[in-house]
Structures are given as structure tokens and as C-alpha cells.
Design a protein around this motif. Structure first.
Motif, mmCIF file in Angstrom:
data_model
loop_
_atom_site.group_PDB
_atom_site.id
_atom_site.type_symbol
_atom_site.label_atom_id
_atom_site.label_comp_id
_atom_site.label_asym_id
_atom_site.label_seq_id
_atom_site.Cartn_x
_atom_site.Cartn_y
_atom_site.Cartn_z
ATOM 1 N N LEU A 100 65.644 -47.687 -5.639
ATOM 2 C CA LEU A 100 65.059 -46.824 -6.666
ATOM 3 C C LEU A 100 66.043 -45.748 -7.143
ATOM 4 O O LEU A 100 65.671 -44.846 -7.889
ATOM 5 N N GLY A 101 67.290 -45.875 -6.720
ATOM 6 C CA GLY A 101 68.304 -44.868 -7.027
ATOM 7 C C GLY A 101 68.401 -44.441 -8.480
ATOM 8 O O GLY A 101 68.522 -43.239 -8.762
ATOM 9 N N PRO A 102 68.361 -45.376 -9.447
ATOM 10 C CA PRO A 102 68.509 -44.964 -10.852
ATOM 11 C C PRO A 102 67.413 -44.013 -11.332
ATOM 12 O O PRO A 102 67.602 -43.325 -12.343
ATOM 13 N N ASP A 125 52.625 -56.698 -13.243
ATOM 14 C CA ASP A 125 52.190 -55.806 -12.170
ATOM 15 C C ASP A 125 51.217 -54.755 -12.695
ATOM 16 O O ASP A 125 50.188 -54.471 -12.075
ATOM 17 N N CYS A 126 51.552 -54.176 -13.832
ATOM 18 C CA CYS A 126 50.721 -53.118 -14.399
ATOM 19 C C CYS A 126 49.372 -53.665 -14.866
ATOM 20 O O CYS A 126 48.321 -53.076 -14.600
ATOM 21 N N ARG A 195 64.831 -57.027 -15.866
ATOM 22 C CA ARG A 195 64.991 -55.692 -16.444
ATOM 23 C C ARG A 195 63.838 -54.763 -16.073
ATOM 24 O O ARG A 195 63.721 -53.675 -16.628
ATOM 25 N N CYS A 196 62.974 -55.209 -15.167
ATOM 26 C CA CYS A 196 61.836 -54.388 -14.760
ATOM 27 C C CYS A 196 61.607 -54.551 -13.262
ATOM 28 O O CYS A 196 61.942 -55.578 -12.673
ATOM 29 N N MET A 197 61.031 -53.522 -12.664
ATOM 30 C CA MET A 197 60.813 -53.507 -11.218
ATOM 31 C C MET A 197 59.473 -54.153 -10.866
ATOM 32 O O MET A 197 58.467 -53.929 -11.545
ATOM 33 N N GLN A 198 59.482 -54.926 -9.782
ATOM 34 C CA GLN A 198 58.288 -55.633 -9.339
ATOM 35 C C GLN A 198 57.692 -54.967 -8.102
ATOM 36 O O GLN A 198 58.381 -54.781 -7.098
ATOM 37 N N LEU A 199 56.404 -54.625 -8.180
ATOM 38 C CA LEU A 199 55.688 -54.134 -7.006
ATOM 39 C C LEU A 199 55.417 -55.286 -6.049
ATOM 40 O O LEU A 199 55.441 -55.125 -4.835
ATOM 41 N N LYS A 209 68.788 -56.403 -8.216
ATOM 42 C CA LYS A 209 69.506 -56.785 -9.434
ATOM 43 C C LYS A 209 69.071 -55.927 -10.615
ATOM 44 O O LYS A 209 69.875 -55.610 -11.504
ATOM 45 N N VAL A 210 67.801 -55.548 -10.628
ATOM 46 C CA VAL A 210 67.299 -54.695 -11.712
ATOM 47 C C VAL A 210 67.959 -53.319 -11.631
ATOM 48 O O VAL A 210 68.438 -52.785 -12.638
ATOM 49 N N ALA A 211 67.981 -52.751 -10.439
ATOM 50 C CA ALA A 211 68.624 -51.444 -10.248
ATOM 51 C C ALA A 211 70.107 -51.512 -10.609
ATOM 52 O O ALA A 211 70.657 -50.595 -11.235
ATOM 53 N N GLU A 212 70.745 -52.616 -10.241
ATOM 54 C CA GLU A 212 72.168 -52.803 -10.542
ATOM 55 C C GLU A 212 72.393 -52.824 -12.050
ATOM 56 O O GLU A 212 73.356 -52.231 -12.557
ATOM 57 N N TYR A 213 71.494 -53.481 -12.764
ATOM 58 C CA TYR A 213 71.594 -53.548 -14.229
ATOM 59 C C TYR A 213 71.539 -52.152 -14.839
ATOM 60 O O TYR A 213 72.373 -51.796 -15.686
#
Length: 241
Positions: A100-102, A125-126, A195-199, A209-213
Motif C-alpha cells: 500500500l506504499g503509494p 470488489d466495490c 491498475r486497481c487493488m483487489q480486496l 504489480k499494481v503498486a509497482e505500476y
């Protein structure tokens, strides 16, 4: 010289970005550093290979009344099981995620020094969360603040009324963005987009990979801005000389 300095600054920002790829928040129950936790419980188990939560925290995340935050899900009657499972998953994501760093920001709160802000959630997810909770009830829009804690657990504040979920949150977007003070950002991106985070996930954690992007994008923008600024400064200095 200016170009070399710009490149050195860009390189250092890249190192800092990589530090944000695998990090734990400075918060109430988070570990200092992420690492394997083979005994994570039930819905938190997908993070067992690399987690910011302990096994005890993962177990407490599933309890209706736990030591984590003394938060009462049943503040407007008993929350349905299908709705509650999403809040359990949300707790696992918040406590266990090392990627969750970004989106980590400093927080001036008694119970944590950092928080997350505008984490882009995948639309599946939402929407599933919203659909499974739409028949439940609550008395507040933002669950981070404004509760009556006089009894030691959260209760609806004086003057508030329990209302159906869809009256408080008309859309999935309003729920995801408002319920935890903009911790999450609603997106229309599917969980296959990268390009989006998965719960919710199984197997290898796709959120790395999303955070890396997002970190790479931020690094590129920062490097470009630094290089442009330094080159402009160099050009200005040459003119002045």
C-alpha cells in the motif's frame, strides 16, 4: 553537471520508490516490516506469504467484538453475514497488505501515525460489497469519526437515525469512497486491468504489480519534473553569466 545531478536525484527517488513497494504502515496493529505469516486465519490467509499482520491480528479481524478497535458492526441491528464478510476482508486488506506504499500518508491520530488515502479499488470488489450490504442499516456516512465512544464501543451519536444502507450510500461509489474517509478511490477498472487493488484474491498477491505500476508512474513524473527544473536552472545560470 546539471544533467548528472538530475540523474542522481532521479536515481535516488527510484530507490525510495522501491522502498514503498514492500512496507507496513505505522499504525496500531501493523508489524514493523512485512514477512511470511503461515498461520493467518481464514479470510486473511491469502496474505500469508508476505503480510503486515500477525496471526493474532488475523483471528481478531474475524470476531464481532475484538481487541483491534472495539468497533461494533451491529450498531444498527445485527449486520448480515453477507455484508460482514466484506468488512472482515476489508480489515484483512488494511492490516495485512504490504503493497500500500503509494497511498500511505501521515496521519495525526491517536491510534496511528499513518493511513491510506485514495487506494484505487477494482470495480468488482466495490460493487459486490455494496450489493451484499444494500439491505443492511447504518446511522453514519463516515465510519472513521463522529461515533459515541462513551461505553467503550462505538454507538450511533445523539440525533442520528438508523437508515437503510442505500439511503446513506446511494451508490457503490459513495460507499467505497466515504465509509473510511476516502481511504479508497472508486474506479471502473476491472480486476484484470492490473491498475486497481483487489480486496479479494487467491494465489499470488496481484496487488504487488499494481503498486509497482503506480510507483513507476510516480517515479517517471518526478524524474521528468526534476530533470526539467534542473536543466532550466542550468540554462538560466548560463544566461546570467
Amino acid at each position: 553537471m546539471w544533467v548528472i545531478l538530475a540523474l542522481l536525484l532521479a536515481l535516488s527517488s527510484g530507490v525510495m520508490s522501491q522502498d514503498k513497494l514492500n512496507v507496513c504502515m505505522d499504525a496500531k496493529h501493523h508489524k514493523e516490516k512485512p514477512g511470511p505469516e503461515g498461520d493467518l486465519y481464514s479470510q486473511c490467509a491469502p496474505w500469508r506469504d508476505n503480510a503486515c499482520c500477525t496471526a493474532n491480528t488475523s483471528t481478531a479481524a474475524h470476531n464481532d467484538s475484538s481487541y483491534l478497535y472495539n468497533f461494533n458492526w451491529d450498531h444498527c441491528g445485527v449486520m448480515s453475514d453477507k455484508c460482514k464478510k466484506h468488512f472482515t476482508q476489508d480489515t484483512c486488506f488494511y492490516e495485512c497488505s504490504p503493497h500500500l506504499g503509494p497511498w500511505i500518508q501521515d496521519a495525526d491520530e491517536s491510534w496511528r501515525m499513518q493511513r491510506i488515502l485514495d487506494v484505487p479499488l477494482c470495480k468488482e470488489d466495490c460493487h459486490r460489497w455494496f450489493e451484499d450490504c444494500k439491505d443492511d442499516f447504518t446511522c453514519k456516512t463516515d465510519w472513521h469519526k463522529g461515533w459515541d465512544w462513551s461505553s467503550g464501543v462505538n454507538k450511533c451519536p445523539a440525533g442520528s437515525m438508523c437508515r437503510k444502507w442505500t439511503e446513506v450510500y446511494p451508490t457503490a461509489k459513495s460507499m467505497c469512497e466515504q465509509i473510511w474517509s476516502k481511504s479508497y478511490l472508486y474506479t471502473t477498472l476491472p480486476n484484470t486491468s492490473g491498475r486497481c487493488m483487489q480486496l479479494w484474491f487467491t494465489g499470488t498477491n496481484p496487488n504487488k504489480k499494481v503498486a509497482e505500476y503506480y510507483l513507476n508512474n510516480a517515479q517517471q513524473h518526478q524524474s521528468f519534473a526534476l530533470t526539467t527544473l534542473l536543466l532550466m536552472a542550468g540554462a538560466f545560470r548560463s544566461v546570467m553569466m
